[in-house]
Write an enzyme that holds these catalytic residues in place. Sequence first.
Site, PDB file in Angstrom:
ATOM      1  N   GLU A 188      28.319  19.040  22.566  1.00 50.63           N
ATOM      2  CA  GLU A 188      28.255  17.899  23.475  1.00 50.63           C
ATOM      3  C   GLU A 188      28.130  18.382  24.918  1.00 50.63           C
ATOM      4  O   GLU A 188      27.713  17.650  25.791  1.00 50.63           O
ATOM      5  CB  GLU A 188      29.522  17.055  23.278  1.00 50.63           C
ATOM      6  CG  GLU A 188      29.415  15.628  23.727  1.00 50.63           C
ATOM      7  CD  GLU A 188      30.205  15.342  24.975  1.00 50.63           C
ATOM      8  OE1 GLU A 188      30.373  14.174  25.283  1.00 50.63           O
ATOM      9  OE2 GLU A 188      30.641  16.283  25.647  1.00 50.63           O
ATOM     10  N   SER A 191      35.412  16.532  24.485  1.00 49.30           N
ATOM     11  CA  SER A 191      34.857  16.838  23.151  1.00 49.30           C
ATOM     12  C   SER A 191      33.840  17.965  23.287  1.00 49.30           C
ATOM     13  O   SER A 191      32.891  17.861  24.080  1.00 49.30           O
ATOM     14  CB  SER A 191      34.138  15.616  22.578  1.00 49.30           C
ATOM     15  OG  SER A 191      35.017  14.527  22.471  1.00 49.30           O
ATOM     16  N   ARG A 242      25.453   9.847  24.493  1.00 48.73           N
ATOM     17  CA  ARG A 242      25.595  11.055  25.346  1.00 48.73           C
ATOM     18  C   ARG A 242      24.236  11.640  25.754  1.00 48.73           C
ATOM     19  O   ARG A 242      24.078  12.863  25.844  1.00 48.73           O
ATOM     20  CB  ARG A 242      26.417  12.144  24.654  1.00 48.73           C
ATOM     21  CG  ARG A 242      27.815  11.746  24.268  1.00 48.73           C
ATOM     22  CD  ARG A 242      28.698  11.457  25.482  1.00 48.73           C
ATOM     23  NE  ARG A 242      30.076  11.320  25.073  1.00 48.73           N
ATOM     24  CZ  ARG A 242      30.644  10.142  24.725  1.00 48.73           C
ATOM     25  NH1 ARG A 242      29.954   9.024  24.767  1.00 48.73           N
ATOM     26  NH2 ARG A 242      31.909  10.106  24.369  1.00 48.73           N
TER      27      ARG A 242
HETATM   28  P1  FAD Z   1      29.389  18.423  35.373  1.00 51.53           P
HETATM   29  O1  FAD Z   1      30.072  19.134  34.263  1.00 51.53           O
HETATM   30  O2  FAD Z   1      29.620  18.903  36.753  1.00 51.53           O
HETATM   31  O3  FAD Z   1      27.814  18.431  35.083  1.00 51.53           O
HETATM   32  C1  FAD Z   1      27.331  18.051  33.828  1.00 51.53           C
HETATM   33  C2  FAD Z   1      25.806  18.270  33.809  1.00 51.53           C
HETATM   34  O4  FAD Z   1      25.146  17.396  34.703  1.00 51.53           O
HETATM   35  C3  FAD Z   1      25.423  19.694  34.253  1.00 51.53           C
HETATM   36  O5  FAD Z   1      24.309  20.081  33.472  1.00 51.53           O
HETATM   37  C4  FAD Z   1      25.007  19.506  35.709  1.00 51.53           C
HETATM   38  O6  FAD Z   1      24.068  20.466  36.135  1.00 51.53           O
HETATM   39  C5  FAD Z   1      24.393  18.107  35.692  1.00 51.53           C
HETATM   40  N1  FAD Z   1      24.574  17.391  36.956  1.00 51.53           N
HETATM   41  C6  FAD Z   1      25.762  17.025  37.516  1.00 51.53           C
HETATM   42  N2  FAD Z   1      25.550  16.271  38.618  1.00 51.53           N
HETATM   43  C7  FAD Z   1      24.200  16.179  38.780  1.00 51.53           C
HETATM   44  C8  FAD Z   1      23.354  15.520  39.731  1.00 51.53           C
HETATM   45  N3  FAD Z   1      23.849  14.781  40.732  1.00 51.53           N
HETATM   46  N4  FAD Z   1      22.018  15.634  39.570  1.00 51.53           N
HETATM   47  C9  FAD Z   1      21.501  16.347  38.537  1.00 51.53           C
HETATM   48  N5  FAD Z   1      22.252  16.992  37.601  1.00 51.53           N
HETATM   49  C10 FAD Z   1      23.574  16.912  37.722  1.00 51.53           C
HETATM   50  N6  FAD Z   1      32.872  12.108  28.406  1.00 51.53           N
HETATM   51  C11 FAD Z   1      32.681  10.892  27.843  1.00 51.53           C
HETATM   52  O7  FAD Z   1      31.545  10.417  27.760  1.00 51.53           O
HETATM   53  N7  FAD Z   1      33.736  10.154  27.388  1.00 51.53           N
HETATM   54  C12 FAD Z   1      35.001  10.590  27.450  1.00 51.53           C
HETATM   55  O8  FAD Z   1      35.915   9.898  27.034  1.00 51.53           O
HETATM   56  C13 FAD Z   1      35.244  11.861  28.041  1.00 51.53           C
HETATM   57  N8  FAD Z   1      36.491  12.363  28.122  1.00 51.53           N
HETATM   58  C14 FAD Z   1      36.707  13.588  28.682  1.00 51.53           C
HETATM   59  C15 FAD Z   1      38.011  14.069  28.772  1.00 51.53           C
HETATM   60  C16 FAD Z   1      38.268  15.319  29.324  1.00 51.53           C
HETATM   61  C17 FAD Z   1      39.700  15.817  29.408  1.00 51.53           C
HETATM   62  C18 FAD Z   1      37.197  16.099  29.822  1.00 51.53           C
HETATM   63  C19 FAD Z   1      37.463  17.428  30.453  1.00 51.53           C
HETATM   64  C20 FAD Z   1      35.897  15.623  29.731  1.00 51.53           C
HETATM   65  C21 FAD Z   1      35.633  14.379  29.151  1.00 51.53           C
HETATM   66  N9  FAD Z   1      34.337  13.862  29.030  1.00 51.53           N
HETATM   67  C22 FAD Z   1      34.120  12.617  28.497  1.00 51.53           C
HETATM   68  C23 FAD Z   1      33.184  14.685  29.449  1.00 51.53           C
HETATM   69  C24 FAD Z   1      32.882  14.608  30.974  1.00 51.53           C
HETATM   70  O9  FAD Z   1      33.959  14.086  31.669  1.00 51.53           O
HETATM   71  C25 FAD Z   1      31.639  13.781  31.266  1.00 51.53           C
HETATM   72  O10 FAD Z   1      30.512  14.336  30.625  1.00 51.53           O
HETATM   73  C26 FAD Z   1      31.354  13.683  32.765  1.00 51.53           C
HETATM   74  O11 FAD Z   1      30.352  12.722  32.991  1.00 51.53           O
HETATM   75  C27 FAD Z   1      30.948  15.017  33.393  1.00 51.53           C
HETATM   76  O12 FAD Z   1      30.964  14.858  34.798  1.00 51.53           O
HETATM   77  P2  FAD Z   1      30.961  16.081  35.800  1.00 51.53           P
HETATM   78  O13 FAD Z   1      30.698  15.545  37.161  1.00 51.53           O
HETATM   79  O14 FAD Z   1      32.164  16.894  35.635  1.00 51.53           O
HETATM   80  O15 FAD Z   1      29.685  16.873  35.257  1.00 51.53           O
HETATM   81  N1  EPU Z   2      40.690  12.095  14.256  1.00 54.43           N
HETATM   82  C1  EPU Z   2      41.091  13.078  13.366  1.00 54.43           C
HETATM   83  N2  EPU Z   2      41.606  14.231  13.886  1.00 54.43           N
HETATM   84  C2  EPU Z   2      41.739  14.444  15.223  1.00 54.43           C
HETATM   85  C3  EPU Z   2      41.334  13.432  16.122  1.00 54.43           C
HETATM   86  C4  EPU Z   2      40.793  12.265  15.613  1.00 54.43           C
HETATM   87  O1  EPU Z   2      40.977  12.928  12.167  1.00 54.43           O
HETATM   88  O2  EPU Z   2      42.189  15.528  15.604  1.00 54.43           O
HETATM   89  C5  EPU Z   2      40.123  10.840  13.710  1.00 54.43           C
HETATM   90  C6  EPU Z   2      41.130   9.710  13.758  1.00 54.43           C
HETATM   91  O3  EPU Z   2      40.952   8.928  12.586  1.00 54.43           O
HETATM   92  C7  EPU Z   2      40.697   8.890  14.960  1.00 54.43           C
HETATM   93  C8  EPU Z   2      39.174   9.096  14.977  1.00 54.43           C
HETATM   94  O4  EPU Z   2      39.003  10.424  14.478  1.00 54.43           O
HETATM   95  O5  EPU Z   2      41.039   7.563  14.849  1.00 54.43           O
HETATM   96  C9  EPU Z   2      38.556   8.950  16.338  1.00 54.43           C
HETATM   97  O6  EPU Z   2      39.237   9.789  17.254  1.00 54.43           O
HETATM   98  P1  EPU Z   2      39.210   9.507  18.818  1.00 54.43           P
HETATM   99  O7  EPU Z   2      39.548   8.084  19.101  1.00 54.43           O
HETATM  100  O8  EPU Z   2      40.010  10.553  19.484  1.00 54.43           O
HETATM  101  O9  EPU Z   2      37.695   9.632  19.186  1.00 54.43           O
HETATM  102  P2  EPU Z   2      36.599  10.745  18.949  1.00 54.43           P
HETATM  103  O10 EPU Z   2      35.545  10.151  18.074  1.00 54.43           O
HETATM  104  O11 EPU Z   2      37.184  12.035  18.485  1.00 54.43           O
HETATM  105  C10 EPU Z   2      35.097   9.956  20.926  1.00 54.43           C
HETATM  106  C11 EPU Z   2      34.444  10.574  22.129  1.00 54.43           C
HETATM  107  C12 EPU Z   2      35.454  10.745  23.256  1.00 54.43           C
HETATM  108  C13 EPU Z   2      36.036   9.376  23.623  1.00 54.43           C
HETATM  109  C14 EPU Z   2      36.696   8.781  22.370  1.00 54.43           C
HETATM  110  C15 EPU Z   2      37.242   7.378  22.614  1.00 54.43           C
HETATM  111  C16 EPU Z   2      32.618  11.923  21.323  1.00 54.43           C
HETATM  112  C17 EPU Z   2      32.088  13.289  21.055  1.00 54.43           C
HETATM  113  N3  EPU Z   2      33.853  11.860  21.783  1.00 54.43           N
HETATM  114  O12 EPU Z   2      36.037  10.912  20.435  1.00 54.43           O
HETATM  115  O13 EPU Z   2      34.764  11.251  24.383  1.00 54.43           O
HETATM  116  O14 EPU Z   2      36.987   9.500  24.646  1.00 54.43           O
HETATM  117  O15 EPU Z   2      35.728   8.723  21.289  1.00 54.43           O
HETATM  118  O16 EPU Z   2      36.218   6.462  22.602  1.00 54.43           O
HETATM  119  O17 EPU Z   2      31.914  10.940  21.123  1.00 54.43           O
HETATM  120  C18 EPU Z   2      34.001  13.304  25.366  1.00 54.43           C
HETATM  121  O18 EPU Z   2      32.838  12.857  25.222  1.00 54.43           O
HETATM  122  O19 EPU Z   2      34.235  14.392  25.927  1.00 54.43           O
HETATM  123  C19 EPU Z   2      35.124  12.502  24.884  1.00 54.43           C
HETATM  124  C20 EPU Z   2      36.397  12.896  24.978  1.00 54.43           C
END
Ligand code: FAD
Ligand code: EPU
Length: 348
Positions: A331, A235, A165
Amino acid sequence: MYKNQIYQKSLKDLNTFSIDVTAKKIVFVRSIKSLIDICQKCYSSNIPYIILGEGSNVLFVENYKGIVIINRIKGIKIQEKTYYWLLHVFSGEKWNDLVKYTLRMGFFGLENLALIPGCLGSAAIQNIGAYGLELKNICQYVDIISLKNKKIIRIEKNLCKFSYRDSIFKHKYQKGYAVIAVGIKILKKWNPIIFNRLLKNININQINPYTIYNEICQIRKKKLPNLNKLGNAGSFFKNPIISKNNIKKILSLYINIPHYFQINGSIKISAAWLIEKSNVDKIQIGDAAIYKKQKLVLVNQKTANPKEILMLAKIIQKSILKKFNILLEPEIDFINSLGKVKLLTKIS
Ligand code: FAD
Ligand code: EPU
């Protein structure tokens, strides 16, 4: 005045936490030229600005005094090479639209990153990751522009300093730069990334890029809140990394803690598990709560304000520090009235 300007001051629909704060102005940009124009006007009139994609990784902690620039610079250019496809994708494209587009085109390899909200620019800045794949594995380069001198600089992947990240775009190239495009490299020979949970519902013989995409969408829909119903930013905290020297101690103290070995010998442990085990997961501050199916996700149940979300996050941090002696790091990015700000970096 500014082209593309919208006199809509509330940011509620432009951040997925659905926080009802305001900005002085909101401007949608659809070209690099208009991005530069608006940034240069901000410089000359000393007005703060911030660039957003979909606002899915930010928490506005108060009303923003400057201009919020919404990046909608779109376009995909494809080059065919001998062993791979190179996609030059502009930073305002939505990440999941790109994943679906590549599947339609028969370019396979992005499917493990299905359904992640946000735009391409932020995906690179954040080095998005899920289910065994990170953006760094498929990124060839990132193009940024200096908003002061309009110079475009290409940063090749090995210089992007991608890590969990994190990237150089959160540090050296943050202030005064914007990400304008990302080079995505997709090998012609498909190598599926298989993880345990995938094989629960799919027979190994049925694995193909489409079944992986669909299965990951199902897993995510079950586990994560629907953005149309509950505001959140995914997250809220990162999973803590435990260095090689401390692994034995942690794993002997907490035998069941989910953990994942990293290339350098450290382990990443589950922050959601720590939250679950610290007995704070039922706490609610106003409309700010912990999502019951995924404890790492804080939700705005309806009208939560940023103070309530921050207070809940602090309670979580404090109780985990007390119980496990681990400080959870946020995060997401925090934005105050003037711009990005570091919060929750230590316990006060
Ligand atoms: P924004 O929130 O709009 O911006 C994020 C940051 O980047 C801000 O500081 C902004 O100023 C900067 N920024 C944006 N665009 C630019 C640009 N073009 N140039 C310079 N700076 C810029 N992340 C994961 O890694 N894995 C996941 O599985 C995951 N699951 C998610 C699930 C949900 C339901 C949600 C809500 C979020 C999840 N995220 C996950 C987090 C998020 O989706 C990512 O971090 C995503 O890349 C953010 O994109 P955004 O365009 O919305 O960024
Ligand atoms: N778990 C719990 N309690 C919960 C949820 C999960 O104990 O409420 C345990 C379970 O054992 C589960 C494990 O944690 O198997 C991992 O959970 P999960 O697969 O949901 O993944 P995570 O580690 O919680 C990370 C990323 C997610 C990404 C998933 C899948 C971070 C901070 N988050 O979550 O990214 O989608 O893995 O790869 O690294 C995000 O960055 O916003 C985000 C959603």
